[in-house]
Design an enzyme around this catalytic site. Structure first.
Site, PDB file in Angstrom:
ATOM      1  CE1 TYR A  39      13.351 -34.643 -16.153  1.00 56.78           C
ATOM      2  CE2 TYR A  39      13.842 -35.760 -14.088  1.00 56.78           C
ATOM      3  CZ  TYR A  39      13.752 -34.600 -14.830  1.00 56.78           C
ATOM      4  OH  TYR A  39      14.071 -33.395 -14.257  1.00 56.78           O
ATOM      5  CD  GLN A  48      12.646 -27.177 -17.633  1.00 60.32           C
ATOM      6  OE1 GLN A  48      11.556 -27.153 -17.050  1.00 60.32           O
ATOM      7  NE2 GLN A  48      13.787 -26.899 -17.012  1.00 60.32           N
ATOM      8  CG  ASN A  62      10.830 -31.944  -9.407  1.00 63.75           C
ATOM      9  OD1 ASN A  62      10.052 -32.079 -10.364  1.00 63.75           O
ATOM     10  ND2 ASN A  62      11.726 -30.992  -9.363  1.00 63.75           N
ATOM     11  CB  SER A  66      10.127 -46.401  -0.889  1.00 60.45           C
ATOM     12  OG  SER A  66      10.581 -47.594  -1.442  1.00 60.45           O
ATOM     13  CD  GLN A  92      11.692 -49.208   1.566  1.00 63.25           C
ATOM     14  OE1 GLN A  92      12.570 -50.011   1.291  1.00 63.25           O
ATOM     15  NE2 GLN A  92      11.137 -48.457   0.658  1.00 63.25           N
ATOM     16  CG  HIS A 149      14.646 -45.088   0.270  1.00 70.43           C
ATOM     17  ND1 HIS A 149      15.497 -44.723  -0.734  1.00 70.43           N
ATOM     18  CD2 HIS A 149      14.577 -46.442   0.218  1.00 70.43           C
ATOM     19  CE1 HIS A 149      15.919 -45.810  -1.364  1.00 70.43           C
ATOM     20  NE2 HIS A 149      15.384 -46.862  -0.803  1.00 70.43           N
ATOM     21  CD  GLU A 209       8.369 -49.570  -3.586  1.00 64.62           C
ATOM     22  OE1 GLU A 209       8.284 -48.986  -2.470  1.00 64.62           O
ATOM     23  OE2 GLU A 209       9.111 -49.153  -4.502  1.00 64.62           O
ATOM     24  CG  HIS A 210      10.502 -53.156  -1.485  1.00 61.57           C
ATOM     25  ND1 HIS A 210      10.260 -51.800  -1.329  1.00 61.57           N
ATOM     26  CD2 HIS A 210      11.366 -53.258  -2.521  1.00 61.57           C
ATOM     27  CE1 HIS A 210      10.941 -51.126  -2.243  1.00 61.57           C
ATOM     28  NE2 HIS A 210      11.622 -51.976  -2.994  1.00 61.57           N
ATOM     29  CG  ASP A 259      16.560 -51.908  -3.053  1.00 62.68           C
ATOM     30  OD1 ASP A 259      15.434 -52.212  -3.491  1.00 62.68           O
ATOM     31  OD2 ASP A 259      16.763 -51.504  -1.894  1.00 62.68           O
ATOM     32  CD  GLU A 271     -23.399 -54.713 -31.051  1.00 64.11           C
ATOM     33  OE1 GLU A 271     -22.551 -54.002 -31.619  1.00 64.11           O
ATOM     34  OE2 GLU A 271     -23.121 -55.503 -30.123  1.00 64.11           O
ATOM     35  CG  HIS A 288     -20.461 -52.464 -38.552  1.00 63.35           C
ATOM     36  ND1 HIS A 288     -20.696 -51.116 -38.517  1.00 63.35           N
ATOM     37  CD2 HIS A 288     -19.353 -52.659 -37.770  1.00 63.35           C
ATOM     38  CE1 HIS A 288     -19.785 -50.522 -37.753  1.00 63.35           C
ATOM     39  NE2 HIS A 288     -18.951 -51.439 -37.292  1.00 63.35           N
TER      40      HIS A 288
END
Lengths: 429, 429
Positions: free
Chosen positions: B122, B186, B209, B232, B254, B257, B322-323, B356, B410, B415
């Site tokens: 996506y 969709q 989103n 981020s 950063q 963003h 994250e970073h 990045d 068991e 089995h």
């Protein structure tokens, strides 16, 4: 067993998300344990397990574990030890190394692999308390190097008062040193958020009832969880060289698990299909769990006839079974054409219980068609990766302008300037 | 920037699950596309994107992609090609082999690795349409060997009519041949369940989103999904040898963003802390996105002072950023003590934008503290494993009794009998 054409057959897959009431109950339990800690944990244990404990009594003692060894039979202990050794050996072969790529301009790029720090293993109570599952959940984490592995299990398991000694022995053999007698959604919440008695973990794994499954889903994000297992499935792919009695016995070993289990034969041989159908009837007659197995076979069992091996393979790949047995003249020859299966058992002697208990590969496998995109439990599940980036001054001077071009194209001027300020200063020197 | 003691600091982490209304809207969209296919897909595209299409017009044509090349500047094309080559090279080093362990008694155990068959990527529309993210999502799948990689993106991206030519060029450079102009919940539903025009995939990845995120969560189980990204984060760990201007520039890269982004300095040097605070002010003054960056710095930025490097490292590991940039005298020396971080940038020239855009490691990283248990996007995310079990007759005869002991313990008699019937027959011969 019903006989169908392979080309039309598809498994119905429904994912269990619980009722709104169950979800709300779980939400409240998780929230209470999150905010009230041990007090809530003990209150829910009294309410749901009928056992009154104090915080100090939650942890299973070393004495209890030692006593458990006195209660299990020698052949069980011998078998579980050999199984544990096999499982450990298979998982050790999966271990990977951190690596770094050192380039001539001084750049170093790599992946650093580290074990998770603390993992919680849920072991259900009652008849679902399987020592083999304890090994299959714990050993991969241990092989990955997880330093803290903690187990939780309801205060009464195996239909006995107290924790089943076989479970305790399996845990000890797998190397677990920290066990708590607590179960249900409250145990999952305690593992995720921590209480005074139980420190929080990074990942929760192990099977449980619907409340445990919903609680795992609810805490996912705060911690990692393993996949939530659906009903168990076996598909046997066989030609006219297969032994009908072996095929039937293996189908029934799946069917006895649970009425929702699926046991399916896909064959190019109508004659084998017929023989398996009557063998299933013959063997069912004397099975202790004939009732469950019969319901499973009637509802979800099938013998699928295929014109060609091509068509049979297409049906197998469409089903993406958890367990696939291949009993054909030349089983190795088909391996490359099996696209989707959790575990592949080749040849007449590789009966599914060989893998369920003993051989070494994990018996926790992708169910419900998810073998299309997921994998048996393995060592990677307990490792995390960090990228490593070391750029030399030379590398930055050489590539800085290109990085700035890409950043500016995306409208990220501060990104460009973080490079630009270095080019200005370092370029001068 | 606010200055705090490192020992007290913790990030607040909230997971975004959407409002009940958003969840219900997504559920309805997914269900409509699942049952009505292309008709629903086209109706939602008209409703949400204001674009009326026919099914035949959903697929982006080879001509459109060719024309896109005419619209992008040569320096962009050159930079994106080199970035793609670096990303490909880094991910190729991650490739693993299937393996088999052949034992003296004829037993063969192994792991068969295979790429997923079909993956959907996506790509969001609007200002979040980043060519770099196209490379970071597509190339790992391609390196894994995924034969079908399909991209979806809203019919108008990048604030222009039609699909942003830079996105089309990035997709083409990454090797995508199948693209559809469709977005939102969709598009996710179409990828998960398939329509007449779009065949279903095994995994969906890429950012979007809240509706896209909720739709991914809703279809998880039918297909795999990647993790759902939070805001981020960058943490810079620095001592008094660090250059305050570089640190400030990286924090701001950063902060620009998004207002929810976190930019945090952890330092043992109060003097550096002060210098960074004034550098941030100085550099903010001329930033195009000063508005966003200021809000991010005020709300989520911090300078954390630590008495010792030990305390600083503890704060870093608690945040699991994250970073993480490490700008200290001897950055390599700290690597072993960094437990949790998505990507680790060592030394003064390894500014975050290097990773990045260009160096090769993936820029899709675990956010929101999940670096405790999860990893950057990597080739393994597009591979699945199957266990391989081949037991010889000898191995079964040798181990069969132990397997039966464990199965009977068991309560799984079928089995045990699946093994027992083979021991009886084969043992005689």
């Amino acid at each position: 067993m019903r006989v169908l054409r392979a080309e039309q057959f598809g498994l119905t897959r429904e994912v269990e998300y619980g009722t709104p009431e169950q979800n709300e109950a779980v939400r409240q339990i998780v929230e209470s344990v999150r905010t009230e800690g041990d007090a809530a944990l003990l209150a829910f244990t009294e309410k749901f397990d009928g056992v009154r404990l104090e915080a100090a009594g939650l942890r299973v003692t070393a004495e209890e574990i030692e006593q458990a060894y006195g209660k299990v039979e020698a052949p069980f202990l011998e078998a579980i030890r050999e199984a544990a050794a096999n499982i450990r050996a298979f998982h050790e072969k999966q271990l990977r190394q951190s690596w770094v790529d050192v380039q001539p301009d001084g750049t170093m790029l790599g992946q650093i692999l580290r074990p998770l720090k603390r993992v919680g293993v849920y072991v259900p109570g009652g008849k679902a308390a399987y020592p083999s599952s304890v090994l299959m959940n714990v050993i991969p984490a241990q092989v990955a190097g997880v330093p803290e592995i903690v187990m939780v299990t309801p205060p009464a398991t195996g239909g006995r008062a107290g924790i089943d000694p076989y479970i305790l022995v399996a845990a000890a053999e797998a190397g677990v040193k920290e066990l708590y007698r607590v179960g249900g959604a409250q145990a999952v919440a305690a593992l995720a958020y921590g209480t005074n008695t139980i420190a929080p973990v990074d990942k929760i794994c192990g099977p449980g009832n619907i409340y445990v499954a919903l609680a795992k889903r609810a805490v996912f994000g705060a911690v990692d969880i393993d996949s939530i297992a659906g009903p168990s499935e076996i598909v046997v792919l066989a030609d006219d060289t297969a032994d009908a009695a072996y095929v039937a016995a293996d189908l029934l070993s799946q069917a006895e698990h649970d009425e929702m289990a699926s046991a399916i034969l896909v064959t190019t041989s109508p004659k084998l299909g017929e023989a398996v159908a009557s063998e299933v009837e013959r063997q069912l007659a004397t099975l202790p769990k004939a009732d469950i197995a019969r319901k499973s076979i009637d509802a979800n069992g099938a013998i699928l006839l295929a014109e060609t091996m091509e068509e049979a393979l297409a049906a197998v790949n469409r089903m993406a079974p958890e367990h696939l047995e291949v009993m054909v003249a030349e089983p190795m020859g088909l391996l490359g054409r099996i696209e989707n299966a959790g575990a592949i058992f080749l040849g007449p002697y590789s009966s599914e219980p060989v893998g369920d208990y003993f051989a070494g590969p994990n018996h926790i496998l992708p169910t419900n068609g998810t073998a299309r995109f997921s994998s048996p439990v393995n060592v990677d599940d307990f490792l995390k990766k960090s990228s490593l980036i070391y750029y030399s001054k030379d590398a930055l001077l050489k590539n800085g302008e290109k990085i700035m071009t890409l950043a500016r194209h995306e409208g990220l001027e501060a990104h460009a300037r973080a490079i630009g300020i270095r080019l200005e200063r370092e370029g001068e020197q």
